[in-house]
Design a protein around this motif. Structure first.
Motif, short mmCIF file in Angstrom:
data_model
loop_
_atom_site.label_atom_id
_atom_site.label_comp_id
_atom_site.label_asym_id
_atom_site.label_seq_id
_atom_site.Cartn_x
_atom_site.Cartn_y
_atom_site.Cartn_z
N UNK A 38 0.83 -1.21 0.00
CA UNK A 38 0.00 0.00 0.00
C UNK A 38 0.86 1.26 0.00
N UNK A 39 1.99 1.20 0.72
CA UNK A 39 2.92 2.34 0.77
C UNK A 39 3.48 2.62 -0.63
N UNK A 40 3.89 1.57 -1.32
CA UNK A 40 4.42 1.74 -2.69
C UNK A 40 3.33 2.29 -3.60
N UNK A 41 2.11 1.77 -3.48
CA UNK A 41 1.00 2.23 -4.32
C UNK A 41 0.74 3.73 -4.13
N UNK A 42 0.70 4.15 -2.89
CA UNK A 42 0.41 5.56 -2.61
C UNK A 42 1.56 6.47 -3.04
N UNK A 43 2.79 6.08 -2.71
CA UNK A 43 3.93 6.93 -3.06
C UNK A 43 4.14 6.98 -4.57
N UNK B 35 14.17 8.98 -12.38
CA UNK B 35 14.00 9.31 -10.96
C UNK B 35 12.81 10.23 -10.73
N UNK B 36 11.91 10.30 -11.73
CA UNK B 36 10.72 11.13 -11.61
C UNK B 36 10.01 11.20 -12.95
N UNK C 257 13.10 6.26 -7.50
CA UNK C 257 12.84 7.21 -6.41
C UNK C 257 11.68 6.76 -5.52
N UNK C 258 10.72 6.01 -6.11
CA UNK C 258 9.55 5.59 -5.33
C UNK C 258 9.96 4.69 -4.17
#
Length: 431
Positions: free
Chosen positions: A288-293, A414-415, A333-334
């Motif tokens: 979930x953290x990866x999904x949101x970030x 990186x973005x 970067x994620x």
């Protein structure tokens, strides 16, 4: 490389749109060879963001020729909505910039209806976008499809449409208990589209061949990803076309000797939209953290993407079946901020470890990922301008990807912006 394909090395959504846009600066033509408006690319240029679904990413440059090849299925309504959207944002879309193959197949209203109804009737849903892609390819294989060359010939279009409407209405009314389609309404609407699309239509195979022979540089833009390929993906949870590099030849009408390289784009982790197996999926707080970030929501579907650790078995398979010459790793970067990051380097299957992707989904369900663990890196990854400025742990991570797949990592993203792109090796430098 004077001609090369950029394609997804996972399940799609890897950042191909950005990389096509970035690499298109140095080419003359950008060519889409498969899929339809079920794909989605987000490209950021300066402070502007563009969401593309059907038109090649090279359209954002005013001096590039963009081609929708014969392997693409085209929904005229979606096409002209996208053209209107781009022109409102100041992007010129004219017949000198966008060429459409006269051999490409047309998505009709009954294809969208059949897509919706077929999905509804399945015991195990596929997760289709409902845009009529699969039924259009089905009609193509059944030799009852309507091509662009048919659409722009009123007499032929009328004849073929009548035959198809009769056949589809029998299914809609007698099998699905739906209302019949109105021939007159569809003929009128699509005759209007035919008039609008005619200036864009060419025999693009000849055009492309002549341009390559004249020394022009060509980028072939893939949609979706390797694991959604109709033959080499996680069948039946796949798209309806060949997303691997081999699809370039059948989808554009040029020979394999005219494609010099294949650039695979992969996220630093793995995502997929829709149903189907996903060996490294994270269903916990980390996923979930990866999904949101990472902002992992489908451009076309709006559905949240499933997230998991990077799977090098998948990337090695992509390298093999598409002959990858270069890798691009996006969203490094994620992952910044995680203490530990896992990498799948094999599947434990029947008391042995394999490094290939099984054809059988039943076998795949029995595969247990074998992980290596890496130390994480900090948020400075997002501000790196050169490979040397990347965190040491991120560089170790990238080196492991190269070592396992046997393909060099040529670009690191990186973005989302063009400026957030680190070129480690120029594409084509080592060929």
């Amino acid at each position: 490389m004077s001609t090369f394909v950029v394609l997804g090395a996972q399940w799609g959504d890897e950042g191909k749109g950005k990389m096509t846009d970035f690499l298109a600066e140095k080419v003359d033509l950008v060519v889409r060879f498969q899929g339809g408006n079920n794909a989605g690319h987000t490209v950021e240029v300066g402070e502007s963001q563009y969401k593309l679904h059907l038109i090649p990413s090279g359209i954002l440059y005013d001096d590039k020729i963009n081609i929708l090849g014969n392997g693409v299925v085209i929904d005229p309504e979606a096409l002209f909505k996208e053209i209107d959207y781009l022109e409102k944002l100041g992007i010129r879309v004219t017949p000198d910039k966008l060429l459409i193959s006269d051999r490409a197949h047309v998505i009709m209203p009954y294809h969208r209806s059949m897509d919706r109804l077929n999905e509804k009737s399945r015991t195990n849903t596929i997760g289709t976008t409902g845009k009529g892609i699969g039924p259009s390819y089905t009609d193509k294989a059944a030799r009852s499809g309507i091509r662009i060359c048919d659409l722009i010939d009123p007499a032929i279009f009328k004849k073929k449409l009548k035959e198809n409407i009769k056949e589809k209405n029998e299914l809609l009314v007698n099998v699905y208990k739906e209302e019949p389609l109105d021939f007159d309404e569809i003929f009128k609407n699509y005759s209007n589209y035919a008039e609008k699309i005619t200036p864009f239509v060419q025999e693009t195979s000849v055009k492309l061949y002549d341009e390559i022979k004249a020394g022009k540089k060509v980028l072939f833009e893939g949609a979706q990803g390797m694991l959604l390929d109709i033959d080499y993906g996680t069948y039946p949870f796949v798209t309806s076309s060949n997303t691997i590099a081999g699809g370039v030849c059948t989808g554009t009408g040029i020979g394999p000797t005219m494609v010099n390289g294949a650039v695979g784009v992969a996220k630093a982790y793995t995502t997929r939209v829709g149903e189907g197996p996903f060996p490294t999926e994270l269903t916990d707080a980390t996923g979930e953290w990866i999904r949101e970030k990472g902002g992992e929501v489908g451009v076309t579907t709006g559905r949240p993407r499933r997230c998991g650790w990077i799977d090098l078995v998948i990337l090695k398979t992509a390298a093999r079946v598409s002959g990858l010459t270069n890798l691009v790793v996006t969203k490094i970067d994620t992952l910044a901020g995680l203490d530990k990051i896992k990498v799948c380097v094999g599947y434990r299957f029947k008391d042995k470890v394999i490094d290939y992707f099984p054809a059988s989904l039943e076998d795949l369900a029995k595969c247990e990922p074998v992980y290596e663990e890496f130390d994480g890196w900090g948020e400075e990854a997002a501000t790196a301008k050169t490979y040397e400025e990347l965190p040491e742990n991120a560089k170790l991570y990238l080196k492991r990807i190269e070592e396992f797949t046997g393909v060099e990592v040529s670009i690191v993203s990186v973005g989302p912006k063009r400026s957030q792109t680190i070129v480690v090796h120029e594409i084509g430098e080592s060929e």
